[in-house]
Enzyme design. Structure first.
Site: not given
Length: 340
Positions: A252, A161, A212-213, A271, A169, A53, A273, A95-96, A249
């Protein structure tokens, strides 16, 4: 094995789509996490993607230097060398990249790849992401058209995207609300602007509640069936089955059921992370707590060099991160399917 060429990358995507599995795409920020990621893919007998990233590239260049381009180049050069020791195909990806990162990060990297291709070499990266989630769809697609053209010249793929991923992120944060779901109309507009391969190959991150997260159960509502609805609508218009090569995306912490349905609907890249960050850090914390009197100089003692040597806890961190990647490959169905 050398880093995957653009041709091999396309073949990997085709295999995943036809056989209904996906590749983990693991964010890396250091030589240790690169080694751990490639080791994990090798142990799973899976091809895979490692990516960096903007923040990761800045860190890779040196925390006080923060040169995104230099850090990304260092990431690619290191990965190209160590990947030769493993018998799996590894793709390199950035990435992003929001709008402000295109001019000073992605475009310079594409220029490097274009010059390499002119010399008869492979591009530095296999693909780059343009993250247009913060701008209106029309502007997002206008920029995507330019980036797709530049990607063609650099002999790389593009990732776009369409929609918004929630959570945080690299300092970019989005709310968790109804805007996290791409519509059928968005998908049709994307295909009309970028084509479905005839203007150059690209991957599409359609959003279906992604965040994300990691969040507690019930806080995030994924709708992977939405991917199928968009694929069907666009496919009917262009005369292709599952016309989009999809990216998941914020993977996780997702359930096995949501992952499986997303893959059935055309996801070929997911993805990861947050989960791999934790997998890397957890053994380090364990080592420090269990060996505090060795890693610290306490009460006039000198500690234990063998215990505070970064290699002693680094090996455990890499092994645990590699194991988490094996698990991801198993969940996504890529384990045991390396292309020989």
């Amino acid at each position: 094995m050398p880093i995957a060429t653009t041709e091999v990358y396309s073949e990997l995507i085709d295999r995943a789509k036809s056989q209904q599995f996906a590749y983990p795409a693991v964010n890396c920020t250091s030589s240790q996490t690169i080694n751990a990621a490639i080791r994990g893919f090798a142990e799973a007998e899976s091809d895979g993607i490692i990516q960096i990233s903007t923040g990761g590239a800045e860190y890779m260049s040196g925390p006080t230097i923060k040169d995104r381009v230099r850090g990304a180049v260092a990431f690619a050069v290191f990965a190209q060398e160590v990947a030769k020791s493993y018998d799996v195909n590894i793709v390199l990806h950035t990435d992003h990249a929001p709008k402000d990162a295109l001019e000073h990060w992605v475009k310079p990297l594409l220029e490097i790849s274009t010059e390499r291709v002119k010399r008869g070499e492979q591009p530095l990266f296999g693909s780059h992401m343009w993250d247009g989630s913060a701008v209106p769809l029309e502007e997002n697609l206008q920029i995507a058209e330019e980036m797709l053209r530049l990607s063609q010249e650099a002999h790389t793929l593009l990732e776009v995207e369409i929609g918004i991923v929630g959570g945080e992120e690299d300092g970019v944060e989005n709310e968790i609300n109804d805007k996290l779901y791409t519509t059928v109309e968005d998908g049709l507009a994307t295909a009309r602007a970028l084509g479905t391969g005839e203007k150059g190959r690209y991957l599409t991150a359609l959003t279906f509640g992604n965040v994300h997260g990691v969040y507690k159960p019930g806080n995030v509502k994924l709708r992977p069936e939405l991917l199928g609805e968009i694929q069907d609508a666009v496919g009917a218009e262009v005369g292709k089955e599952k016309p989009f090569d999809l990216v998941f995306h914020g993977g996780s912490g997702s359930s096995a059921e949501d992952i499986a349905e997303a893959v059935r609907n055309g996801v070929v890249k997911m993805n990861i992370d947050t989960d791999t960050q934790y997998a890397f850090s957890r053994p380090v914390a364990d080592h420090m707590f269990k060996n505090y009197d060795g890693v610290l100089k306490i009460d006039g003692e000198v500690g234990n060099k063998k215990i505070y040597d970064p290699r002693s806890w680094g090996k455990a961190a890499e092994a645990n991160m590699a194991a988490r990647i094996v698990e991801a490959c198993e969940h996504l169905g890529s384990a045991g399917k390396r292309m020989k």
